[in-house]
Every structure is written in structure tokens, then in C-alpha cells.
Design a protein around this motif. Structure first.
Motif, PDB file in Angstrom:
ATOM      1  N   PHE A 101       0.561  -1.316  -0.043  1.00 22.97           N
ATOM      2  CA  PHE A 101      -0.195   0.070  -0.005  1.00 22.97           C
ATOM      3  C   PHE A 101       0.842   1.226  -0.235  1.00 22.97           C
ATOM      4  O   PHE A 101       0.232   2.331  -0.035  1.00 22.97           O
ATOM      5  CB  PHE A 101      -0.793   0.022   1.223  1.00 22.97           C
ATOM      6  N   ASN A 102       2.151   1.117  -0.094  1.00 24.90           N
ATOM      7  CA  ASN A 102       3.174   2.145  -0.111  1.00 24.90           C
ATOM      8  C   ASN A 102       2.718   2.951   1.162  1.00 24.90           C
ATOM      9  O   ASN A 102       2.872   4.349   1.148  1.00 24.90           O
ATOM     10  CB  ASN A 102       2.920   3.165  -1.160  1.00 24.90           C
ATOM     11  N   ILE A 103       2.220   2.605   2.335  1.00 24.33           N
ATOM     12  CA  ILE A 103       2.004   3.643   3.582  1.00 24.33           C
ATOM     13  C   ILE A 103       3.442   3.916   4.008  1.00 24.33           C
ATOM     14  O   ILE A 103       4.306   3.258   4.020  1.00 24.33           O
ATOM     15  CB  ILE A 103       1.144   2.776   4.550  1.00 24.33           C
ATOM     16  N   MET A 104       3.391   5.137   4.395  1.00 23.49           N
ATOM     17  CA  MET A 104       4.620   5.936   4.840  1.00 23.49           C
ATOM     18  C   MET A 104       4.441   6.824   6.169  1.00 23.49           C
ATOM     19  O   MET A 104       3.368   7.560   6.191  1.00 23.49           O
ATOM     20  CB  MET A 104       5.262   6.656   3.554  1.00 23.49           C
ATOM     21  N   PRO A 105       5.429   7.061   6.697  1.00 24.63           N
ATOM     22  CA  PRO A 105       5.297   7.778   7.783  1.00 24.63           C
ATOM     23  C   PRO A 105       5.617   9.542   7.374  1.00 24.63           C
ATOM     24  O   PRO A 105       6.221   9.806   6.227  1.00 24.63           O
ATOM     25  CB  PRO A 105       6.676   7.591   8.445  1.00 24.63           C
ATOM     26  N   ILE A 106       4.981  10.387   7.862  1.00 24.03           N
ATOM     27  CA  ILE A 106       5.180  11.721   7.697  1.00 24.03           C
ATOM     28  C   ILE A 106       6.781  12.042   7.905  1.00 24.03           C
ATOM     29  O   ILE A 106       7.339  11.562   8.635  1.00 24.03           O
ATOM     30  CB  ILE A 106       4.203  12.782   8.471  1.00 24.03           C
ATOM     31  N   THR A 107       7.076  12.983   7.087  1.00 28.10           N
ATOM     32  CA  THR A 107       8.520  13.572   7.263  1.00 28.10           C
ATOM     33  C   THR A 107       8.376  14.984   7.728  1.00 28.10           C
ATOM     34  O   THR A 107       7.933  15.491   9.001  1.00 28.10           O
ATOM     35  CB  THR A 107       9.249  13.592   6.014  1.00 28.10           C
ATOM     36  N   THR A 108       8.593  16.086   6.814  1.00 25.95           N
ATOM     37  CA  THR A 108       8.332  17.671   7.100  1.00 25.95           C
ATOM     38  C   THR A 108       7.455  18.013   6.181  1.00 25.95           C
ATOM     39  O   THR A 108       7.203  17.285   5.079  1.00 25.95           O
ATOM     40  CB  THR A 108       9.436  18.328   6.787  1.00 25.95           C
ATOM     41  N   PRO A 109       6.670  19.129   6.465  1.00 24.27           N
ATOM     42  CA  PRO A 109       5.524  19.651   5.490  1.00 24.27           C
ATOM     43  C   PRO A 109       6.210  20.101   4.157  1.00 24.27           C
ATOM     44  O   PRO A 109       5.635  19.638   3.028  1.00 24.27           O
ATOM     45  CB  PRO A 109       5.116  20.615   6.218  1.00 24.27           C
ATOM     46  N   ASP A 110       7.379  20.473   4.086  1.00 24.68           N
ATOM     47  CA  ASP A 110       8.045  20.857   2.808  1.00 24.68           C
ATOM     48  C   ASP A 110       8.446  19.510   2.091  1.00 24.68           C
ATOM     49  O   ASP A 110       8.110  19.625   0.946  1.00 24.68           O
ATOM     50  CB  ASP A 110       9.388  21.799   3.062  1.00 24.68           C
ATOM     51  N   LYS A 111       9.053  18.545   2.701  1.00 27.69           N
ATOM     52  CA  LYS A 111       9.399  17.453   2.008  1.00 27.69           C
ATOM     53  C   LYS A 111       8.197  16.670   1.456  1.00 27.69           C
ATOM     54  O   LYS A 111       8.268  16.291   0.148  1.00 27.69           O
ATOM     55  CB  LYS A 111      10.315  16.699   2.745  1.00 27.69           C
ATOM     56  N   ASP A 112       7.105  16.600   2.068  1.00 24.85           N
ATOM     57  CA  ASP A 112       6.115  15.865   1.714  1.00 24.85           C
ATOM     58  C   ASP A 112       5.313  16.421   0.593  1.00 24.85           C
ATOM     59  O   ASP A 112       4.739  16.033  -0.130  1.00 24.85           O
ATOM     60  CB  ASP A 112       5.338  15.618   2.944  1.00 24.85           C
ATOM     61  N   LEU A 113       5.185  17.845   0.653  1.00 18.22           N
ATOM     62  CA  LEU A 113       4.549  18.579  -0.360  1.00 18.22           C
ATOM     63  C   LEU A 113       5.254  18.500  -1.662  1.00 18.22           C
ATOM     64  O   LEU A 113       4.813  18.352  -2.773  1.00 18.22           O
ATOM     65  CB  LEU A 113       4.140  20.281   0.163  1.00 18.22           C
TER      66      LEU A 113
END
Length: 541
Positions: A524-536
Motif C-alpha cells: 500500500f506504500n503507506i509511509m510516515p510523515i517527514t516534514t511539510p516541505d518534503k512531503d508537499l
């Protein structure tokens, strides 16, 4: 004690001295023992169903009992005693009616001790951790168990409003029984976990039908964040029926009713907002009760989960109802399908209330599936015209653990050509942000409570049909926060639906083993959040 069912569990591994939620070791032991007893009931009820014996009292009880063990619901040790004994009584009644032989050992043969001290000792002996169990099997069993607690909560809410489906109860008993089936392996439990997600979807559909069938479809509604001069009652939790009864009983009594936490979206329901004294919203999310409740100058009613240890003068003005309990706090019980809130009303009249009007900002609620689908043509047109480039579902449970400012920053940094759907108490990290609109469509759309996850799913499905693609192909990203077991149930539903690329935080569940996590990532490619900038950047490129 050992408990690791919530996101804030100690050191990210498990609470062993006292629950970070405020749960005492004795309470943890009694919750474990109730779980053990209900598993025994599940074993017998599942076997009896194969013989055509179905006990609806046991069905409803199972939901109530499992809901009672969910985080921040019941901290009153004395209330677990009758629940444990009732589980055994129902088990034996079903066994006798179905003509089943007595069990030799395990939860189906469990006999409760005669006193509280003995029950606590039994609970300590029947905790979450079992010996000689494969860690991946144990991880999946607990994922299913915690998901079942969420399903039970939704099933209880739905049943209160007259919505039930026996397939929900049948699966809950089957899944409880499976936890003691040594013939099952990892693949079997993965299948059961996804089945739990499927059943939770049906359960949320029932709850949606109950809420909208009784109180109407939510409509966009502006909710004041200030207050009116006068006596006041604050209602927290999730239960719409409790709120409706309170509104009716306080009509023409000179008392204003305010919502707290997850009750905010109730202002959008036509049959609730028709009451003129149903005024506004006070405070934010559940974890801020300690500083917000002492400042509220009226009575407080807790209707479902999310109660914390009362602070300041709160013990003198707070009441619980439903499955919520705290030692020493007065409880309003149901009698013949109704609740008498006279004590809450009398307390509100005795307290000073607000001395003057306060005009503050307001927030908009009521963007559930009916409201959003009503303007679907405008949304679709805006997407096709390039005015809306992306949708973000940013929602879930809030909590006090550091790292949740991520969600505030993420929403603040989303581009102006994107729309944010939100639900559950995670929204209180940004619910009052003024993000503007896109062609008259607000950029921030409050879908409702965590109980309204069905609405969010239906909106996604409707968009996928409109664009003739799968949900995973939509310009839609899910950024979810979790805290308790309703969130586990919703996650299992999303996995059952095949939703991929979910970002989950602020930390991953302690009860998910490395191998189980690997399966979730690979499938499912579930993943933890990182930082808002990196995730956006990763999402939008």
C-alpha cells in the motif's frame, strides 16, 4: 500493566507503570480482563451462530464492552466489574441454548473472581502479551483487536440511532474467536484485518444513515467561536442523540448550549441547529480539557470517549453519560431509551455562566458528502479548468505528543490552488485558518467528526467516478494523524479499499511489527510523515 494501543504510548513502546492517558494499572488490568472475557463470549457466540443461535443482547453488549476499553472512555474501575460478569453470563446462556460443550481452557472457560482485587489479579494474568506467540501473528492480532474496538464504537453509535446489521456483529465475534485459533497464520490474519476494514465501512455506513436519517444531512453552517451572556452547558464527545435530548430539555430555560471538540460539526445538522439556544463552539481538541474546562463558567457533559482527568474546579461541574466514566464524576444513565439531564441543567443554572457577550471569529462546518456532492459540478469544472490542482485529506485524531504541529504547518503551506478536506479532531490544529476560496468553493472543507469518515470516502469515490478513474489516480493525497482505535478501524477500511500512498503520523503504531510494516509498505506504500516541505514537494513535484 502493558498497553500500547494509542499513539502516545510511553517511549513509543508501551505504558508499563501508568497510562499516558491517565489510566491506572488496575484500570488497565480490568480492561484487559474484559477483553479476555469478551473474547470468550466471541468464541461461543461464533460457534453458536453455526448452529443457528444468535443472541442480539450479546451482540449489543459486545460493542459496548469493546468500546469501553477504547482509549479515554472509562477510567472507573467499579464499572468494569458488572461488564466482566455480564460477558460470562451471556457466554454461558448462549452455550446452553446452542447445546455447546463447556470449554476446557482459555477465555471461553474463564470464571471471574468474586471481588475487585481478584479481578485485577486475573486481568494482570491475561494481558495483551501472550507467551510463545509469533511476533508477527501477535502484531496482526492486536491490529485487528484495536480495529475491532473502533468498529465497536461506530456500531454502538449506530445502534443507538436504530441502525444495526448482523453481519457486523457476526464478524466481530468471528474475529474475537480467531485470536485464539492456533491454526491461523500471518496470511490468515492479514485477510482478517482487511475484512475488518470492510466491516468497518459497513458500520460507518450504518452510522451515517443513523445520523442523517434522524437529524438530516449537514449543511454549510457558520459557527461562532465566541459566547453569549447567560448560563451555559458545554457538550463534548460525539453523541448526537445525547445532544438532541439536552437541547430539548433546555428549551426556554435561559441556557446556551456550546460544543467542544468533536461535537463542533453537529452545528450543521438541520434538526439540531433549529434550536435557538444552540449557540457556538468553545475550546479546541480533547487534549486541551485541562486548561479549557476550568475556564468554562457552566456545566460540562461528556457523551463519549476523550475524557481526561478533571482539573481545577472541573470535578464540581462535569458529568458523564453513555459509556464514559471517571471515578467520582456523576453519571447520567439511560432509562427506557431516554436520559434525564436535570442534574446537568441544575448545575448550569447554579453556576455564573458568561457575564457578557464575546464576539470572536467563526468557522464553517457542514461540508459532508451531501453538501459537497451538491456542488460536485462546480468542483469538477474547477479541476478541469486547472483552478483546483490537488485535494488533500488532512484529518484524524489530535493529541498532546510533540510533532503534531506538522499538520498546522502542512495546511498553511498548501498552495492556493489546492483544497483541504478535513475531519475528526485533528482539524483543531488549523480549523480557524482563513484559507480563502477557489471560485466560491472554500479551500478548507470540514467534513465532520471521525464518525463521519464514511462521508469523506464517498466524496473520494464520487470524484473518481466523475473522472472515470480509480481513487488512487485522483489528484488526492491523504495526510492522516492517529491517536486511538477508531483511527485504526478507518485505516483498515482505507487498506481494504486499496487506497495507497497514505502518509501517517506523527508516529507509526508500536503494535505493528517490522515485518507487518513491510507488508503495508510493499502493498500500500503507506509511509510516515517527514516534514511539510518534503512531503508537499514529493506529492506535488
Amino acid at each position: 500493566m502493558f498497553c500500547y494501543q494509542c499513539e502516545q504510548t510511553a517511549r513509543g513502546q508501551g505504558c508499563t507503570v501508568k497510562g499516558v492517558c491517565g489510566k491506572e494499572p488496575s484500570t488497565a488490568a480490568l480492561q484487559d480482563l474484559l477483553t479476555y472475557a469478551v473474547q470468550g463470549l466471541g468464541i461461543v457466540a461464533h460457534e453458536a451462530r453455526q448452529k443457528g443461535v444468535n443472541n442480539n443482547q450479546a451482540n449489543r453488549f459486545t460493542s459496548e464492552a469493546l468500546f469501553s476499553t477504547l482509549t479515554n472512555v472509562d477510567f472507573d474501575d467499579s464499572r468494569f466489574v458488572p461488564l466482566i460478569k455480564k460477558a460470562v453470563e451471556l457466554r454461558e446462556a448462549i452455550r446452553e441454548k446452542a447445546g455447546l460443550a463447556p470449554a476446557a481452557d482459555g477465555p471461553a472457560a474463564f470464571t471471574p473472581a468474586d471481588d475487585l482485587e481478584g479481578l485485577v489479579a486475573q486481568g494482570e494474568a491475561h494481558g495483551l502479551k501472550q507467551q510463545d506467540v509469533d511476533p508477527d501473528v501477535e502484531s496482526l492480532r492486536h491490529l485487528i483487536l484495536f480495529g475491532l474496538r473502533g468498529v465497536a464504537a461506530y456500531a454502538d453509535h449506530a445502534a443507538i440511532l436504530g441502525q444495526e446489521d448482523d453481519q457486523v456483529y457476526a464478524f466481530v465475534h468471528e474475529a474475537l474467536a480467531s485470536m485464539w485459533d492456533k491454526s491461523l497464520g500471518v496470511n490468515d490474519y492479514v485477510g482478517l484485518a482487511l475484512k475488518a476494514g470492510e466491516i468497518n465501512l459497513r458500520t460507518m455506513e450504518l452510522l451515517d444513515a443513523g445520523n442523517t436519517g434522524v437529524y438530516g444531512h449537514p449543511a454549510p453552517t457558520e459557527v461562532p467561536l465566541g459566547h453569549k451572556a447567560g448560563k451555559a452547558i458545554l457538550v463534548s464527545g460525539h453523541d448526537l442523540k445525547d445532544l438532541a435530548q439536552l437541547l430539548e430539555q433546555t428549551r426556554d430555560k435561559g441556557i446556551y448550549i456550546y460544543t467542544h471538540g468533536e461535537m463542533l460539526p453537529t452545528h450543521g445538522y438541520p434538526e439540531l441547529k433549529k434550536y435557538e439556544h444552540f449557540y457556538g463552539h468553545y475550546g479546541t481538541a480533547w487534549q486541551n480539557q485541562g486548561k479549557e474546562f476550568p475556564l468554562f463558567p457552566g456545566a460540562i457533559l461528556m457523551t463519549t470517549n476523550c475524557i481526561q482527568r478533571p482539573k481545577g474546579d472541573t470535578p464540581d461541574k462535569i458529568f458523564t453519560t453513555g459509556l464514559v466514566g471517571w471515578p467520582g464524576v456523576p453519571h447520567i444513565a439511560e432509562e427506557n431509551g431516554k436520559k434525564d439531564f436535570t442534574k446537568v441543567i441544575e448545575k448550569a443554572l447554579a453556576l455564573p455562566g458568561f457575564q457578557e457577550d464575546e464576539n470572536k471569529d467563526s468557522v464553517m462546518v457542514g461540508f459532508a458528502r451531501n453538501a459537497v456532492m451538491g456542488v460536485a459540478d462546480k468542483v469538477i469544472e474547477a479541476v478541469k479548468a486547472g483552478a483546483i490542482k490537488h485535494f488533500f485529506l488532512v484529518g484524524g485524531c489530535d493529541g498532546a505528543k510533540p510533532g503534531r504541529d506538522y499538520y498546522t504547518e502542512f495546511v498553511e503551506k498548501t498552495p492556493s490552488d489546492t483544497v483541504i478536506l478535513t475531519l475528526a479532531c485533528g482539524k483543531f490544529r488549523f480549523f480557524d485558518k482563513k484559507l480563502g476560496d477557489i471560485g466560491g468553493i472554500p479551500r478548507l472543507l470540514d467534513v465532520g467528526q471521525c464518525n463521519d469518515a464514511y462521508s469523506a470516502i464517498q466524496i473520494a469515490v464520487a470524484l473518481s467516478k466523475a473522472f472515470d478513474c480509480g481513487v488512487n489516480d485522483l489528484p488526492l493525497s491523504m495526510i492522516l494523524s492517529w491517536y486511538e482505535q477508531k483511527a485504526c478501524a478507518i485505516l483498515l477500511t482505507l487498506l481494504y479499499l486499496g487506497i495507497k500512498d497514505i502518509r501517517l503520523g506523527p508516529s507509526l503504531p508500536a503494535f505493528v511489527s517490522p515485518n507487518v510494516l513491510k507488508v503495508l509498505v510493499e502493498n500500500f506504500n503507506i509511509m510516515p510523515i517527514t516534514t511539510p516541505d518534503k512531503d508537499l514537494e514529493a506529492i506535488l513535484g
